[in-house]
Motif scaffolding. Structure first.
Motif, PDB file in Angstrom:
ATOM      1  N   ARG A 101       5.781  44.551  26.319  1.00 46.97           N
ATOM      2  CA  ARG A 101       6.655  43.378  26.183  1.00 46.97           C
ATOM      3  C   ARG A 101       5.865  42.074  26.308  1.00 46.97           C
ATOM      4  O   ARG A 101       6.261  41.048  25.740  1.00 46.97           O
ATOM      5  CB  ARG A 101       7.744  43.419  27.248  1.00 46.97           C
ATOM      6  N   ALA A 102       4.756  42.097  27.036  1.00 52.03           N
ATOM      7  CA  ALA A 102       3.948  40.893  27.206  1.00 52.03           C
ATOM      8  C   ALA A 102       3.105  40.574  25.975  1.00 52.03           C
ATOM      9  O   ALA A 102       2.538  39.483  25.883  1.00 52.03           O
ATOM     10  CB  ALA A 102       3.046  41.030  28.423  1.00 52.03           C
ATOM     11  N   GLU A 103       3.005  41.517  25.053  1.00 50.25           N
ATOM     12  CA  GLU A 103       2.289  41.314  23.789  1.00 50.25           C
ATOM     13  C   GLU A 103       0.867  40.795  24.013  1.00 50.25           C
ATOM     14  O   GLU A 103       0.423  39.821  23.410  1.00 50.25           O
ATOM     15  CB  GLU A 103       3.072  40.390  22.857  1.00 50.25           C
ATOM     16  N   LEU A 104       0.136  41.479  24.874  1.00 46.08           N
ATOM     17  CA  LEU A 104      -1.252  41.127  25.131  1.00 46.08           C
ATOM     18  C   LEU A 104      -2.080  41.401  23.880  1.00 46.08           C
ATOM     19  O   LEU A 104      -2.119  42.530  23.398  1.00 46.08           O
ATOM     20  CB  LEU A 104      -1.782  41.955  26.307  1.00 46.08           C
ATOM     21  N   PRO A 105      -2.767  40.400  23.359  1.00 41.59           N
ATOM     22  CA  PRO A 105      -3.592  40.663  22.166  1.00 41.59           C
ATOM     23  C   PRO A 105      -4.825  41.475  22.509  1.00 41.59           C
ATOM     24  O   PRO A 105      -5.240  41.560  23.674  1.00 41.59           O
ATOM     25  CB  PRO A 105      -3.970  39.245  21.703  1.00 41.59           C
ATOM     26  N   ALA A 106      -5.408  42.090  21.516  1.00 45.01           N
ATOM     27  CA  ALA A 106      -6.619  42.888  21.723  1.00 45.01           C
ATOM     28  C   ALA A 106      -7.708  42.024  22.348  1.00 45.01           C
ATOM     29  O   ALA A 106      -7.996  40.919  21.875  1.00 45.01           O
ATOM     30  CB  ALA A 106      -7.092  43.466  20.388  1.00 45.01           C
ATOM     31  N   GLY A 107      -8.289  42.525  23.436  1.00 44.85           N
ATOM     32  CA  GLY A 107      -9.339  41.783  24.120  1.00 44.85           C
ATOM     33  C   GLY A 107      -8.850  40.541  24.829  1.00 44.85           C
ATOM     34  O   GLY A 107      -9.652  39.669  25.198  1.00 44.85           O
ATOM     35  N   GLY A 108      -7.540  40.455  25.058  1.00 46.36           N
ATOM     36  CA  GLY A 108      -6.952  39.250  25.631  1.00 46.36           C
ATOM     37  C   GLY A 108      -7.103  39.149  27.136  1.00 46.36           C
ATOM     38  O   GLY A 108      -7.631  40.043  27.808  1.00 46.36           O
ATOM     39  N   ARG A 109      -6.576  38.037  27.682  1.00 45.60           N
ATOM     40  CA  ARG A 109      -6.654  37.727  29.105  1.00 45.60           C
ATOM     41  C   ARG A 109      -5.270  37.920  29.718  1.00 45.60           C
ATOM     42  O   ARG A 109      -4.320  37.226  29.351  1.00 45.60           O
ATOM     43  CB  ARG A 109      -7.138  36.289  29.291  1.00 45.60           C
ATOM     44  N   LEU A 110      -5.172  38.857  30.645  1.00 45.52           N
ATOM     45  CA  LEU A 110      -3.897  39.241  31.243  1.00 45.52           C
ATOM     46  C   LEU A 110      -3.836  38.779  32.696  1.00 45.52           C
ATOM     47  O   LEU A 110      -4.761  39.003  33.474  1.00 45.52           O
ATOM     48  CB  LEU A 110      -3.718  40.762  31.190  1.00 45.52           C
ATOM     49  N   GLY A 111      -2.711  38.185  33.069  1.00 46.94           N
ATOM     50  CA  GLY A 111      -2.438  37.872  34.460  1.00 46.94           C
ATOM     51  C   GLY A 111      -1.466  38.873  35.045  1.00 46.94           C
ATOM     52  O   GLY A 111      -0.457  39.207  34.410  1.00 46.94           O
TER      53      GLY A 111
END
Length: 316
Positions: free
Chosen positions: A146-156
């Motif tokens: 649901r957060a739609e984290l992109p590939a190689g992205g930065r997640l909190g």
């Protein structure tokens, strides 16, 4: 009714009778027992992260055999014919029912589950390690989607308990950079040990803008904090079933530039199967604090007080 006087349930047609080998203690159990969620069944037995083995088959069951290891999760059944079920969104079914809320769960010697809602479990994990995957893991997996984290992205990741420490590992295995925010010093140590790039206090600013974030802590006051940490176009997913009041949001600071706020409701069986398949391919480190089944009340108390490292699990 005490465990000593509870009758062994009988499996209805299409159901399995399951002997409980381990049951995770989820924050949702705490919300049910504390009255944060409306009562669906008085004096219900909690527990919806159940690992067990099949004792008996109800009429018509052909997929399982006695002795098979199975998992029983939060989503107990859906109607199967509403527009949500037919579109792949069975988690939104108005007729959905839940283990440990609508029907007795795994804080007992035995429980029942519809065979089509039981999970086949991956090898290489103990029952105690598997139990948290069945809600903490599955819900975190859906929240990450649901957060739609992109590939190689930065997640909190806000809050770092049972669900968050599993979700972070999924994101890390997919190449993400993970920043953790939690008030627990022990949880910050675990986050760094698992590979997080940073671990700070729950209200700290991240060292870099976030492409996506997941809020696991049931604290509505962290919603604007997490939104302000997002890069333009980022998404915050709120993973909990219960949240304290969200303070007023400032449109210009919190939502403008196409930042998105999303809720997460239960899970689909597809989410569960995908998470368990991921766990079979990638060995997850499941941090477990074991309790004997007789100390279930103490486990809930410790969970409420943030005294549990990782996931609390009841063992009979």
């Amino acid at each position: 009714m005490s465990r000593a006087t509870m009758r062994v349930p009988r499996p209805a047609p299409g159901e399995l009778l399951v002997a409980v080998d381990a049951c995770g203690v989820c924050r949702t159990d705490l919300h049910v027992s504390a009255g944060d969620l409306p009562v669906h069944r008085p004096s219900v037995v909690p527990g919806h992260e159940v690992v067990g083995h099949v004792l008996e088959l109800g009429d018509g069951v052909t997929r399982f055999r006695p002795g098979d290891r199975v998992g029983v999760a939060w989503l107990r059944e859906t109607c199967g014919h509403c527009r949500f079920c037919l579109s792949g969104a069975e988690n939104l079914c108005p007729g959905s029912r839940y283990t440990g809320w609508d029907a007795d769960g795994g804080y007992a010697d035995c429980t029942t589950v519809r065979a089509d809602f039981a999970y086949t479990l991956p090898d290489g994990y103990s029952p105690a390690e598997l139990a948290p995957l069945l809600c903490a893991g599955i819900i975190g997996y859906r929240a990450l989607r649901r957060a739609e984290l992109p590939a190689g992205g930065r997640l909190g990741v806000y809050g770092f308990g049972a669900s968050a420490h599993l979700t972070a590992q999924v994101a890390l295995a997919r190449g993400a950079t993970v920043h953790v925010f939690t008030r627990s010093p022990r949880a910050r140590e675990l986050a760094l040990d698992l590979g997080a790039a940073s671990a700070g206090d729950a209200r700290d600013a991240p060292p870099e803008p976030l492409d996506a974030a997941v809020l696991f802590a049931p604290a509505g006051g962290l919603v604007p904090v997490a939104l302000r940490a997002l890069e333009r176009g980022g998404t915050l997913a709120v993973a909990g079933i219960h949240l304290t009041e969200i303070p007023p949001l400032d449109y210009d600071r919190d939502l403008f530039q196409e930042r998105t706020l999303r809720s997460v409701t239960s899970n689909t069986r597809t989410d569960g199967r995908e998470l368990l398949a991921f766990a079979a391919e990638h060995r997850l480190r499941v941090s477990v604090t074991p309790y004997p089944m007789a100390r279930a009340a103490a486990a809930l108390t410790d969970l409420a007080a943030d005294r549990v490292d990782g996931a609390a699990v009841l063992l009979p």
